[in-house]
Every structure is written in structure tokens, then in C-alpha cells.
Design a protein around this motif. Structure first.
Motif, PDB file in Angstrom:
ATOM      1  N   ASP A 199      44.628  -8.952 -11.294  1.00 21.42           N
ATOM      2  CA  ASP A 199      43.257  -9.422 -11.085  1.00 21.42           C
ATOM      3  C   ASP A 199      42.685  -8.862  -9.791  1.00 21.42           C
ATOM      4  O   ASP A 199      41.475  -8.612  -9.688  1.00 21.42           O
ATOM      5  N   ALA A 200      43.548  -8.617  -8.791  1.00 21.35           N
ATOM      6  CA  ALA A 200      43.070  -8.020  -7.540  1.00 21.35           C
ATOM      7  C   ALA A 200      42.551  -6.601  -7.768  1.00 21.35           C
ATOM      8  O   ALA A 200      41.555  -6.188  -7.167  1.00 21.35           O
ATOM      9  N   ASP A 201      43.222  -5.849  -8.656  1.00 18.92           N
ATOM     10  CA  ASP A 201      42.733  -4.505  -9.006  1.00 18.92           C
ATOM     11  C   ASP A 201      41.349  -4.605  -9.643  1.00 18.92           C
ATOM     12  O   ASP A 201      40.442  -3.832  -9.319  1.00 18.92           O
ATOM     13  N   ALA A 202      41.191  -5.547 -10.559  1.00 13.52           N
ATOM     14  CA  ALA A 202      39.916  -5.705 -11.262  1.00 13.52           C
ATOM     15  C   ALA A 202      38.801  -6.086 -10.301  1.00 13.52           C
ATOM     16  O   ALA A 202      37.689  -5.547 -10.369  1.00 13.52           O
ATOM     17  N   LEU A 203      39.079  -6.980  -9.387  1.00 12.63           N
ATOM     18  CA  LEU A 203      38.065  -7.399  -8.425  1.00 12.63           C
ATOM     19  C   LEU A 203      37.700  -6.260  -7.468  1.00 12.63           C
ATOM     20  O   LEU A 203      36.530  -6.088  -7.113  1.00 12.63           O
ATOM     21  N   ALA A 204      38.699  -5.485  -7.062  1.00 10.76           N
ATOM     22  CA  ALA A 204      38.426  -4.362  -6.159  1.00 10.76           C
ATOM     23  C   ALA A 204      37.550  -3.318  -6.839  1.00 10.76           C
ATOM     24  O   ALA A 204      36.620  -2.767  -6.226  1.00 10.76           O
ATOM     25  N   PHE A 205      37.835  -3.040  -8.112  1.00 10.01           N
ATOM     26  CA  PHE A 205      37.014  -2.073  -8.847  1.00 10.01           C
ATOM     27  C   PHE A 205      35.618  -2.642  -9.097  1.00 10.01           C
ATOM     28  O   PHE A 205      34.609  -1.953  -8.941  1.00 10.01           O
ATOM     29  N   VAL A 235      24.048  -8.149 -11.237  1.00  4.76           N
ATOM     30  CA  VAL A 235      25.284  -7.823 -11.962  1.00  4.76           C
ATOM     31  C   VAL A 235      25.914  -9.090 -12.528  1.00  4.76           C
ATOM     32  O   VAL A 235      26.109 -10.074 -11.811  1.00  4.76           O
ATOM     33  N   GLY A 236      26.242  -9.038 -13.826  1.00  3.24           N
ATOM     34  CA  GLY A 236      26.844 -10.181 -14.494  1.00  3.24           C
ATOM     35  C   GLY A 236      28.346 -10.043 -14.646  1.00  3.24           C
ATOM     36  O   GLY A 236      28.846  -9.001 -15.056  1.00  3.24           O
ATOM     37  N   THR A 242      35.744 -18.685  -7.982  1.00  2.00           N
ATOM     38  CA  THR A 242      34.674 -18.177  -7.125  1.00  2.00           C
ATOM     39  C   THR A 242      34.891 -16.731  -6.688  1.00  2.00           C
ATOM     40  O   THR A 242      34.015 -16.133  -6.078  1.00  2.00           O
ATOM     41  N   ARG A 243      36.054 -16.159  -7.008  1.00  2.00           N
ATOM     42  CA  ARG A 243      36.350 -14.809  -6.507  1.00  2.00           C
ATOM     43  C   ARG A 243      35.451 -13.747  -7.122  1.00  2.00           C
ATOM     44  O   ARG A 243      35.141 -12.742  -6.478  1.00  2.00           O
ATOM     45  N   GLY A 244      35.025 -13.955  -8.374  1.00  2.00           N
ATOM     46  CA  GLY A 244      34.110 -13.000  -8.970  1.00  2.00           C
ATOM     47  C   GLY A 244      32.808 -12.920  -8.193  1.00  2.00           C
ATOM     48  O   GLY A 244      32.275 -11.836  -7.962  1.00  2.00           O
ATOM     49  N   ARG A 245      32.305 -14.069  -7.796  1.00  2.00           N
ATOM     50  CA  ARG A 245      31.070 -14.124  -7.005  1.00  2.00           C
ATOM     51  C   ARG A 245      31.296 -13.676  -5.566  1.00  2.00           C
ATOM     52  O   ARG A 245      30.564 -12.838  -5.036  1.00  2.00           O
ATOM     53  N   ASP A 287      34.135 -12.292  -3.935  1.00  4.26           N
ATOM     54  CA  ASP A 287      34.887 -11.074  -3.620  1.00  4.26           C
ATOM     55  C   ASP A 287      34.289  -9.832  -4.277  1.00  4.26           C
ATOM     56  O   ASP A 287      34.250  -8.773  -3.658  1.00  4.26           O
ATOM     57  N   ALA A 288      33.845  -9.969  -5.522  1.00  2.00           N
ATOM     58  CA  ALA A 288      33.323  -8.807  -6.246  1.00  2.00           C
ATOM     59  C   ALA A 288      31.809  -8.680  -6.161  1.00  2.00           C
ATOM     60  O   ALA A 288      31.268  -7.598  -6.385  1.00  2.00           O
ATOM     61  N   GLY A 289      31.117  -9.764  -5.839  1.00  2.00           N
ATOM     62  CA  GLY A 289      29.676  -9.691  -5.675  1.00  2.00           C
ATOM     63  C   GLY A 289      28.860  -9.933  -6.927  1.00  2.00           C
ATOM     64  O   GLY A 289      27.673  -9.591  -6.964  1.00  2.00           O
ATOM     65  N   PHE A 290      29.448 -10.541  -7.963  1.00  2.00           N
ATOM     66  CA  PHE A 290      28.684 -10.830  -9.175  1.00  2.00           C
ATOM     67  C   PHE A 290      27.587 -11.852  -8.885  1.00  2.00           C
ATOM     68  O   PHE A 290      27.760 -12.754  -8.061  1.00  2.00           O
ATOM     69  N   ASP A 291      26.462 -11.698  -9.574  1.00  2.20           N
ATOM     70  CA  ASP A 291      25.298 -12.549  -9.350  1.00  2.20           C
ATOM     71  C   ASP A 291      25.152 -13.659 -10.381  1.00  2.20           C
ATOM     72  O   ASP A 291      24.529 -14.682 -10.112  1.00  2.20           O
ATOM     73  N   PHE A 292      25.653 -13.446 -11.577  1.00  2.00           N
ATOM     74  CA  PHE A 292      25.588 -14.430 -12.652  1.00  2.00           C
ATOM     75  C   PHE A 292      26.757 -14.161 -13.586  1.00  2.00           C
ATOM     76  O   PHE A 292      27.587 -13.289 -13.321  1.00  2.00           O
ATOM     77  N   ALA A 293      26.856 -14.918 -14.654  1.00  2.00           N
ATOM     78  CA  ALA A 293      27.998 -14.762 -15.562  1.00  2.00           C
ATOM     79  C   ALA A 293      27.537 -14.739 -17.013  1.00  2.00           C
ATOM     80  O   ALA A 293      26.544 -15.383 -17.387  1.00  2.00           O
ATOM     81  N   ILE A 294      28.274 -13.983 -17.819  1.00  2.00           N
ATOM     82  CA  ILE A 294      28.074 -13.946 -19.262  1.00  2.00           C
ATOM     83  C   ILE A 294      29.386 -14.362 -19.910  1.00  2.00           C
ATOM     84  O   ILE A 294      30.415 -13.707 -19.731  1.00  2.00           O
ATOM     85  N   ALA A 295      29.340 -15.464 -20.630  1.00  2.00           N
ATOM     86  CA  ALA A 295      30.539 -16.006 -21.267  1.00  2.00           C
ATOM     87  C   ALA A 295      30.447 -15.817 -22.774  1.00  2.00           C
ATOM     88  O   ALA A 295      29.367 -15.879 -23.359  1.00  2.00           O
ATOM     89  N   GLU A 296      31.579 -15.598 -23.378  1.00  2.00           N
ATOM     90  CA  GLU A 296      31.669 -15.599 -24.832  1.00  2.00           C
ATOM     91  C   GLU A 296      32.482 -16.813 -25.259  1.00  2.00           C
ATOM     92  O   GLU A 296      33.640 -16.953 -24.918  1.00  2.00           O
ATOM     93  N   GLN A 297      31.826 -17.697 -25.980  1.00  2.00           N
ATOM     94  CA  GLN A 297      32.449 -18.870 -26.581  1.00  2.00           C
ATOM     95  C   GLN A 297      33.081 -19.823 -25.559  1.00  2.00           C
ATOM     96  O   GLN A 297      34.200 -20.293 -25.735  1.00  2.00           O
ATOM     97  N   CYS A 298      32.337 -20.094 -24.508  1.00  2.00           N
ATOM     98  CA  CYS A 298      32.876 -21.059 -23.543  1.00  2.00           C
ATOM     99  C   CYS A 298      32.930 -22.468 -24.132  1.00  2.00           C
ATOM    100  O   CYS A 298      33.731 -23.289 -23.689  1.00  2.00           O
ATOM    101  N   HIS A 299      32.094 -22.747 -25.140  1.00  2.00           N
ATOM    102  CA  HIS A 299      32.210 -24.032 -25.834  1.00  2.00           C
ATOM    103  C   HIS A 299      33.524 -24.108 -26.588  1.00  2.00           C
ATOM    104  O   HIS A 299      34.272 -25.078 -26.461  1.00  2.00           O
ATOM    105  N   ARG A 300      33.816 -23.058 -27.353  1.00  2.00           N
ATOM    106  CA  ARG A 300      35.027 -23.085 -28.177  1.00  2.00           C
ATOM    107  C   ARG A 300      36.283 -23.201 -27.323  1.00  2.00           C
ATOM    108  O   ARG A 300      37.224 -23.918 -27.682  1.00  2.00           O
ATOM    109  N   TYR A 301      36.303 -22.505 -26.192  1.00  2.00           N
ATOM    110  CA  TYR A 301      37.511 -22.478 -25.366  1.00  2.00           C
ATOM    111  C   TYR A 301      37.450 -23.458 -24.197  1.00  2.00           C
ATOM    112  O   TYR A 301      38.311 -23.420 -23.312  1.00  2.00           O
TER     113      TYR A 301
END
Length: 282
Positions: A171-177, A192-193, A202-205, A207-221
Motif C-alpha cells: 500500500d505504501a508503493d500505491a500511495l507513493a505513486f 483527484v478522486g 485517511t492516508r489516501g487524503r 499522504d496521496a493528496g486525493f480530494d474525494f472518493a469514488i466507491a463501488e458498492q460500498c452498500h453491498r460491502y
């Protein structure tokens, strides 16, 4: 996670190191200059339609759309540009293998590591800083193209590719990229979503600088609160109809879903096509 074959043209231009959008070749993930266009945040309390199968006039009450990077933004609406940023597009597989095999993740036998859910997609090797820097430079023209077309924001898909890397990525690689890509996008004036990966907290916001989020099926999961706890009203959710999810009534009666929650068909078809489904919980 449904993904369309789009973005092939934009990525092909990036692989050729030619910016499809003119100014894109000058972006390298550095801090914004004084002349950088302002980033327009995702407006609160709008419903966003997910149109990766092809753009079409949005249904009544829609305030935004997500469209493929090869498509055009919707006039008068907050438009988000989709880019497959952590894996290759199916149509680009041979191009990446031919021109940049060193940037693809390989398994123990020396074969490219594929996404087990999407066997035509190869995982980028983001395990080292030099690889991340080169990949971000190759994707920069595609990001610039989104800005040049008039999109307000960008969705960087497959952030969670590390979970399908058999331990080769973290996950650290993903956040760095992701941080390199968000810097490039912000410099181009794009919000950036974060796509999926609610376990980042909170690391996406932060550490990586994301501004908002796009979820797929957060109700289901049962993940919606993990997103809204970080991004508040800045969360979009796409639930899928049929066997992959609950009924529209079940989804829309869940008081934990984000304001922008829609129910779509898995193929993300256009109106008039077989199977097209769209329901707006608001």
C-alpha cells in the motif's frame, strides 16, 4: 470493478512520449507554478452518473458525470475523467510489453503479472521510486488531455492493484505513486478522486493528496462509512444491479450511503442498449 477499453488512445500517446493535449508533455509531477489553473472541488450534494460505457445526456437531476478519458465532458456539469492509472488497458497490452516491459510487474517465471479479475490488464511495477517516476511521466500526457478537454477532475483507477500483486507491491508503493499522479493532476487544475481502497483510511487524503472518493458498492460491502468518515460529502458510490448487488429499494433505504449513490448495470451501457439500468437514490 468494471472498466472499459477506453483510454487506449491517450495511453498510446503517452507511451510514444507525445502529449495528446499539447501542454501535457511539460508536466512531471512537480509543485504547481503561480500560473497553475485552480482546482475545482467536487460540489456537495450533487448526484454523479457513471458513464464509462459511452457518454449520453444525463438523466434529470444529475449534476455530474464520470466519462472515459477518450470521451468529452458534459456541458454545464461537473465532469470527471476516468484513467486506468495503475494497470494497463487491454488494448495497450502489446504496446507496453514492446516499449516498456521493465515497468510491468513480473511473476516468478518472468511472465507479466495480470489482474486476476481482468486477465487482459497487466500490473504496473510501482515498487521503486525510479519506476514510479517514469510511469508518472508516461501518464502525464493523458492527465493533461483530461484537463485540456475541460474535465474538472480525474478518477485514477486501480489504486488497489497492490492487493492483486501476490505481495510484490505494498500500500505504501500505491500511495507513493498516487502522490506523484495527484501532484501532476493538481498542477493541471484537476481535482483527484480516490477509487476504492477504503482500508487506507485517511492516508489516501493526507499522504496521496486525493480530494474525494469514488466507491463501488460500498452498500453491498458495508464500506460507505469508511469513505464518508474521511471525505464527508465528497463520496460517489456506484452500486450494480442484479446478482452483484441488492435491489434498488435495499440500496436506497440504507441511510449510510453517500448522497451521490446510483444503481447502474455492470456493463455501464448507454440508454437504449440491452440491460441499461440507472436509478438515482435521491
Amino acid at each position: 470493478m468494471p472498466r472499459i477499453l477506453g483510454a487506449a488512445l491517450a495511453v498510446a500517446c503517452a507511451l510514444a512520449l507525445v502529449g495528446c493535449g499539447g501542454a501535457g508533455s511539460d508536466l512531471s509531477g512537480t509543485d504547481a507554478s503561480p500560473g497553475t489553473p485552480a482546482v475545482q472541488p467536487l460540489p456537495a450534494n450533487i448526484v454523479v452518473d457513471y458513464q464509462l460505457g459511452g457518454g449520453y445526456p444525463p438523466p434529470a437531476g444529475i449534476g455530474g458525470v464520470v466519462r472515459d478519458s477518450t470521451d468529452e465532458p458534459a456541458d454545464g456539469l461537473y465532469s470527471i475523467c476516468y484513467l486506468n492509472a495503475f494497470q494497463t488497458q487491454p488494448a495497450d497490452r502489446s504496446l507496453w510489453l514492446e516499449r516498456h516491459p521493465e515497468l510491468l510487474l513480473m511473476d516468478e517465471t518472468g511472465e507479466p503479472l495480470i489482474d486476476e479479475n481482468w486477465p487482459d490488464e497487466l500490473l504496473f511495477d510501482i515498487s521503486s521510486a525510479p519506476h514510479r517516476k517514469e510511469l508518472s511521466s508516461l501518464l502525464a500526457p493523458s492527465i493533461a488531455e483530461c484537463s485540456d478537454k475541460g474535465f474538472a477532475a480525474i478518477e485514477l483507477d486501480n489504486l488497489d492493484s497492490w492487493t492483486r500483486s501476490h505481495g510484490a507491491l505494498t500500500d505504501a508503493d500505491a500511495l507513493a505513486f498516487a502522490s506523484l499522479l495527484t501532484e501532476t493532476a493538481h498542477a493541471a487544475g484537476l481535482a483527484v478522486g480516490q477509487k476504492n481502497a477504503p482500508d487506507l483510511g485517511t492516508r489516501g487524503r493526507d499522504d496521496a493528496g486525493f480530494d474525494f472518493a469514488i466507491a463501488e458498492q460500498c452498500h453491498r460491502y458495508d464500506e460507505c462509512q469508511a469513505y464518508t468518515a474521511v471525505y464527508g460529502l465528497g463520496v460517489l458510490d456506484i452500486e450494480y444491479a442484479g446478482d452483484l448487488g441488492g435491489t434498488v429499494a435495499e440500496v436506497c433505504s440504507d441511510d449510510r450511503i453517500p448522497f451521490s449513490t446510483i444503481v447502474r448495470d455492470l456493463a455501464l451501457a448507454t440508454p437504449g442498449s440491452p440491460g441499461y439500468t440507472f436509478d438515482n437514490c435521491r
